[in-house]
Design a protein around this motif. Structure first.
Motif, PDB file in Angstrom:
ATOM      1  N   HIS A  87      -3.024  -8.876   0.916  1.00  0.00           N
ATOM      2  CA  HIS A  87      -3.606  -8.200   0.001  1.00  0.00           C
ATOM      3  C   HIS A  87      -2.304  -7.670  -1.107  1.00  0.00           C
ATOM      4  O   HIS A  87      -1.460  -7.799  -0.665  1.00  0.00           O
TER       5      HIS A  87
ATOM      6  N   PRO B 207     -10.561  -1.392   3.016  1.00  0.00           N
ATOM      7  CA  PRO B 207      -9.723  -2.385   2.393  1.00  0.00           C
ATOM      8  C   PRO B 207      -9.190  -3.323   3.420  1.00  0.00           C
ATOM      9  O   PRO B 207      -8.928  -2.953   4.658  1.00  0.00           O
TER      10      PRO B 207
ATOM     11  N   VAL C 262     -13.338   0.747  -2.523  1.00  0.00           N
ATOM     12  CA  VAL C 262     -13.386  -0.197  -1.558  1.00  0.00           C
ATOM     13  C   VAL C 262     -13.321   0.836  -0.339  1.00  0.00           C
ATOM     14  O   VAL C 262     -12.541   1.423  -0.118  1.00  0.00           O
TER      15      VAL C 262
ATOM     16  N   TYR D 255      -1.550  -4.146  -3.560  1.00  0.00           N
ATOM     17  CA  TYR D 255      -1.832  -3.094  -4.455  1.00  0.00           C
ATOM     18  C   TYR D 255      -1.060  -2.830  -5.718  1.00  0.00           C
ATOM     19  O   TYR D 255       0.002  -3.129  -5.783  1.00  0.00           O
TER      20      TYR D 255
ATOM     21  N   LYS E 298      -9.051  -8.644  -3.533  1.00  0.00           N
ATOM     22  CA  LYS E 298      -8.125  -7.821  -2.585  1.00  0.00           C
ATOM     23  C   LYS E 298      -6.660  -7.880  -2.994  1.00  0.00           C
ATOM     24  O   LYS E 298      -5.884  -7.101  -2.667  1.00  0.00           O
TER      25      LYS E 298
ATOM     26  N   TYR F 161      -6.020  -4.298  -5.463  1.00  0.00           N
ATOM     27  CA  TYR F 161      -6.445  -2.831  -5.154  1.00  0.00           C
ATOM     28  C   TYR F 161      -5.572  -1.926  -5.968  1.00  0.00           C
ATOM     29  O   TYR F 161      -4.573  -2.271  -6.252  1.00  0.00           O
TER      30      TYR F 161
ATOM     31  N   ALA G 145       0.774  -1.132  -0.098  1.00  0.00           N
ATOM     32  CA  ALA G 145      -0.071  -0.172  -0.261  1.00  0.00           C
ATOM     33  C   ALA G 145       0.809   1.376  -0.126  1.00  0.00           C
ATOM     34  O   ALA G 145       0.749   2.216  -0.687  1.00  0.00           O
TER      35      ALA G 145
ATOM     36  N   THR H 138      -8.961   3.582  -2.412  1.00  0.00           N
ATOM     37  CA  THR H 138      -8.762   2.339  -3.037  1.00  0.00           C
ATOM     38  C   THR H 138      -9.777   1.964  -3.750  1.00  0.00           C
ATOM     39  O   THR H 138     -10.965   2.001  -3.249  1.00  0.00           O
TER      40      THR H 138
END
Length: 214
Positions: free
Chosen positions: A116, A110, A107, A118, A197, A200, A67, A213
């Motif tokens: 997950h 998240p 989202v 990104y 997920k 993202y 992220a 997100t």
């Protein structure tokens, strides 16, 4: 000194160039696993759309934090875009269409406490295109804090389309040839909700808005 080459050698090379493989090549073990996963897990919804899962070859929990990296990259890309208003306008329009078509959605919460990923995104310009001169590319090879990316953990399936030269050979067999284009073909395939997920992205239309997100 002089030498001659037998015509047989030339004929042999000619037939080798023109030869078409009859027997399919054996699949690599990873390709076999990926194909088996696709066969056993892939389903169709009530509208006939294909729903797929991600063919993980390793535990997705090995993914680190992505992220923060995606956030920093987005801010850097946004600063560059602000210097080119026309380019930025095309980028925003592309993403707005993405959302309007339902191909991405916001989202609100998240699942950052679970594994997950990104995906970083950037644009590619193709001025010669008659339809879309700007496309947004999603880069799933960007590494996380564990030095692994989403692509690193996914199996790669076998090539399913025929070789180009086989396509060309078909022009010898038929009188007519037709071509067609499926609009946004890859977006017609749905991803199972439990795997989204890992797709993202960070995005906002304006620097005045909050980064969200999708």
């Amino acid at each position: 000194m002089s030498s001659t080459v037998s015509i047989d050698n030339h004929l042999q090379k000619l037939w080798e160039l023109e030869a078409v493989a009859v027997l399919p090549e054996s699949l690599h073990p990873h390709h076999q696993i990926c194909e088996a996963l696709y066969t056993n897990i892939t389903v169709q919804d009530s509208h006939g759309r294909i729903i797929v899962n991600f063919p993980f070859k390793d535990y997705p929990s090995r993914l680190g934090n992505s992220a923060e990296v995606a956030r920093r990259r987005f801010y850097a890309m946004e600063r560059r875009m602000l210097k080119f208003p026309e380019l930025r306008s095309q980028y925003v329009s592309f993403m707005q269409e993405y959302q309007a078509l339902g191909h991405m959605s916001m989202v609100t919460n998240p699942a950052l406490h679970e594994s997950h990923y990104y995906i970083h995104h950037h644009c590619v310009l193709k001025p010669s295109s008659t339809s879309i001169k700007l496309r947004v590319v999603f880069d799933a090879s960007c590494t996380t804090t564990s030095q692994l990316s989403l692509n690193d953990l996914l199996l790669v399936g076998p090539t399913v389309q025929t070789d180009l030269y086989l396509q060309l050979l078909k022009f010898r067999l038929f009188q007519y040839a037709l071509t067609a284009d499926v609009t946004k073909m890859y977006r017609q395939v749905l991803v199972d909700p439990s795997f989204r997920k890992y797709q993202y992205i960070s995005w906002r239309d304006s620097p005045d808005s909050e980064l969200q997100t999708f």
